[in-house]
Design a protein around this motif. Sequence first.
Motif, PDB file in Angstrom:
ATOM      1  N   PHE A   1       0.828  -1.208   0.000  1.00 13.59           N
ATOM      2  CA  PHE A   1       0.000   0.000   0.000  1.00 13.59           C
ATOM      3  C   PHE A   1       0.865   1.262   0.000  1.00 13.59           C
ATOM      4  CE2 PHE A   1      -1.625   3.295   2.936  1.00 13.59           C
ATOM      5  CZ  PHE A   1      -2.530   3.887   2.063  1.00 13.59           C
ATOM      6  N   LEU A   2       1.894   1.282   0.858  1.00 13.31           N
ATOM      7  CA  LEU A   2       2.759   2.458   0.915  1.00 13.31           C
ATOM      8  C   LEU A   2       3.502   2.667  -0.399  1.00 13.31           C
ATOM      9  CD1 LEU A   2       4.232   2.076   4.520  1.00 13.31           C
ATOM     10  CD2 LEU A   2       2.538   3.745   3.739  1.00 13.31           C
ATOM     11  N   LEU A   3       3.951   1.568  -1.018  1.00 12.27           N
ATOM     12  CA  LEU A   3       4.648   1.685  -2.293  1.00 12.27           C
ATOM     13  C   LEU A   3       3.707   2.200  -3.373  1.00 12.27           C
ATOM     14  CD1 LEU A   3       7.061   1.289  -4.153  1.00 12.27           C
ATOM     15  CD2 LEU A   3       6.423  -1.132  -4.366  1.00 12.27           C
ATOM     16  N   ARG A   4       2.512   1.651  -3.427  1.00  9.10           N
ATOM     17  CA  ARG A   4       1.574   2.110  -4.454  1.00  9.10           C
ATOM     18  C   ARG A   4       1.166   3.556  -4.220  1.00  9.10           C
ATOM     19  NH1 ARG A   4      -4.287  -0.275  -6.497  1.00  9.10           N
ATOM     20  NH2 ARG A   4      -4.198   0.748  -8.517  1.00  9.10           N
ATOM     21  N   TYR A   5       1.014   3.929  -2.952  1.00  9.88           N
ATOM     22  CA  TYR A   5       0.684   5.321  -2.643  1.00  9.88           C
ATOM     23  C   TYR A   5       1.812   6.244  -3.101  1.00  9.88           C
ATOM     24  CZ  TYR A   5      -0.538   9.499  -0.015  1.00  9.88           C
ATOM     25  OH  TYR A   5      -0.854  10.787   0.327  1.00  9.88           O
TER      26      TYR A   5
ATOM     27  N   LEU B   1       1.054  -7.165 -14.706  1.00 10.88           N
ATOM     28  CA  LEU B   1       2.318  -7.557 -14.087  1.00 10.88           C
ATOM     29  C   LEU B   1       2.221  -7.748 -12.580  1.00 10.88           C
ATOM     30  CD1 LEU B   1       4.830  -5.248 -15.995  1.00 10.88           C
ATOM     31  CD2 LEU B   1       4.206  -7.623 -16.497  1.00 10.88           C
ATOM     32  N   SER B   2       1.114  -7.358 -11.973  1.00  7.92           N
ATOM     33  CA  SER B   2       1.015  -7.429 -10.513  1.00  7.92           C
ATOM     34  C   SER B   2       0.537  -8.786 -10.010  1.00  7.92           C
ATOM     35  CB  SER B   2       0.053  -6.348 -10.005  1.00  7.92           C
ATOM     36  OG  SER B   2      -1.284  -6.631 -10.412  1.00  7.92           O
ATOM     37  N   GLY B   3       0.046  -9.632 -10.915  1.00 11.26           N
ATOM     38  CA  GLY B   3      -0.531 -10.896 -10.479  1.00 11.26           C
ATOM     39  C   GLY B   3      -2.030 -10.825 -10.296  1.00 11.26           C
TER      40      GLY B   3
ATOM     41  N   THR C   1      10.278  -4.993 -11.901  1.00 12.62           N
ATOM     42  CA  THR C   1       9.393  -3.834 -11.767  1.00 12.62           C
ATOM     43  C   THR C   1       8.746  -3.848 -10.379  1.00 12.62           C
ATOM     44  OG1 THR C   1       7.347  -4.903 -12.522  1.00 12.62           O
ATOM     45  CG2 THR C   1       8.888  -4.120 -14.219  1.00 12.62           C
ATOM     46  N   PRO C   2       8.138  -2.749  -9.956  1.00 13.66           N
ATOM     47  CA  PRO C   2       7.483  -2.741  -8.641  1.00 13.66           C
ATOM     48  C   PRO C   2       6.128  -3.432  -8.618  1.00 13.66           C
ATOM     49  CG  PRO C   2       7.259  -0.586  -9.688  1.00 13.66           C
ATOM     50  CD  PRO C   2       8.163  -1.408 -10.579  1.00 13.66           C
ATOM     51  N   PHE C   3       5.568  -3.753  -9.783  1.00 14.49           N
ATOM     52  CA  PHE C   3       4.182  -4.202  -9.835  1.00 14.49           C
ATOM     53  C   PHE C   3       3.898  -5.540  -9.149  1.00 14.49           C
ATOM     54  CE2 PHE C   3       4.800  -1.385 -13.534  1.00 14.49           C
ATOM     55  CZ  PHE C   3       3.906  -0.382 -13.175  1.00 14.49           C
ATOM     56  N   PRO C   4       4.737  -6.589  -9.307  1.00 17.16           N
ATOM     57  CA  PRO C   4       4.397  -7.861  -8.639  1.00 17.16           C
ATOM     58  C   PRO C   4       4.335  -7.759  -7.120  1.00 17.16           C
ATOM     59  CG  PRO C   4       6.085  -8.192 -10.316  1.00 17.16           C
ATOM     60  CD  PRO C   4       5.937  -6.727 -10.140  1.00 17.16           C
TER      61      PRO C   4
ATOM     62  N   VAL D   1      13.425  -5.430  -2.933  1.00 22.25           N
ATOM     63  CA  VAL D   1      13.008  -4.696  -4.131  1.00 22.25           C
ATOM     64  C   VAL D   1      11.949  -3.651  -3.770  1.00 22.25           C
ATOM     65  CG1 VAL D   1      11.916  -4.903  -6.390  1.00 22.25           C
ATOM     66  CG2 VAL D   1      13.572  -6.609  -5.663  1.00 22.25           C
ATOM     67  N   VAL D   2      11.031  -4.010  -2.876  1.00 14.02           N
ATOM     68  CA  VAL D   2      10.004  -3.058  -2.428  1.00 14.02           C
ATOM     69  C   VAL D   2      10.651  -1.838  -1.790  1.00 14.02           C
ATOM     70  CG1 VAL D   2       8.143  -2.683  -0.772  1.00 14.02           C
ATOM     71  CG2 VAL D   2       8.175  -4.769  -2.144  1.00 14.02           C
ATOM     72  N   LEU D   3      11.630  -2.064  -0.925  1.00 16.20           N
ATOM     73  CA  LEU D   3      12.291  -0.950  -0.241  1.00 16.20           C
ATOM     74  C   LEU D   3      13.083  -0.086  -1.219  1.00 16.20           C
ATOM     75  CD1 LEU D   3      13.502  -2.739   3.022  1.00 16.20           C
ATOM     76  CD2 LEU D   3      11.500  -1.268   2.706  1.00 16.20           C
TER      77      LEU D   3
END
Length: 258
Positions: free
Chosen positions: A149-153, A183-185, A204-207, A230-232
């Motif tokens: 959620f924080l990454l998508r925000y 790509l996010s699943g 990519t950040p999407f998955p 990768v998220v961080l």
Amino acid sequence: MRKAKTLLQVYLAYMLEYRAELVLWALAGVLPLILMGVWMEAASGGDFPLTSGEFARYFLMTYLVRQLTVVWVVWEFERDVVEGRLSFRLLKPLDPFFEHLAAHVAERLARLPFVLLLIGVFFLLFPEARFVPAWDDLFLGLLLAALAFLLRYLMQYTTALLTFWSERASALEEVFFLLYLFLSGTIAPLEVFPEGVRALALLTPFPYLVYLPAATLAGQEVALWPGVGVVLLWGGFFLLLSRLLWRLGLRRYSGMGA
């Protein structure tokens, strides 16, 4: 902390005024539940890396994760800039970043009961999907959902800041949304992707916005620690980029519409 508590209380009261709308938004996000039936049927008659029951659990958790990570800040910020409402937000001793974030968190709290109720209904309709996550999977999955959620925000807020240069930053977000879907699943778990596509998607950040927390909650084996790293990394990148765009954008802002 007092500011955060006050913001959450105010926005939670605001969101609860629109409970019927929250129900409609929860129902509008049932795409993973529709795809669950499609993939369960395909798994029952084909050779796939997941069984019919595993597909059911995965897409059920995908629905939950998407409900926990939905973001709409680009449309709010775009309207603030175009209509001049950002001028009033700038008078407050608080970065609009945190005000919008509080609204999103409060909406999550108000939406969650309806989401859990809808999941209960689908447990009745799809007995194959009935399961209780292990405590460690539940804890890690929810933690990953919070990071997602924080990454998508951060990603969408960074896109929203382009409104300082273009009045239709939301158009770019719609392009990103197409990449997000595939790509996010959300459409299919990464296990069914060709090896090359899966390897590219994981860069990519999407998955990590859907697949990683959903697969963890569903009890599937995932590469946890590389994924968190990768998220961080992506989170740090978008945080720095958003701060840069904010400073540069304020120099261009003229209060149009105010």
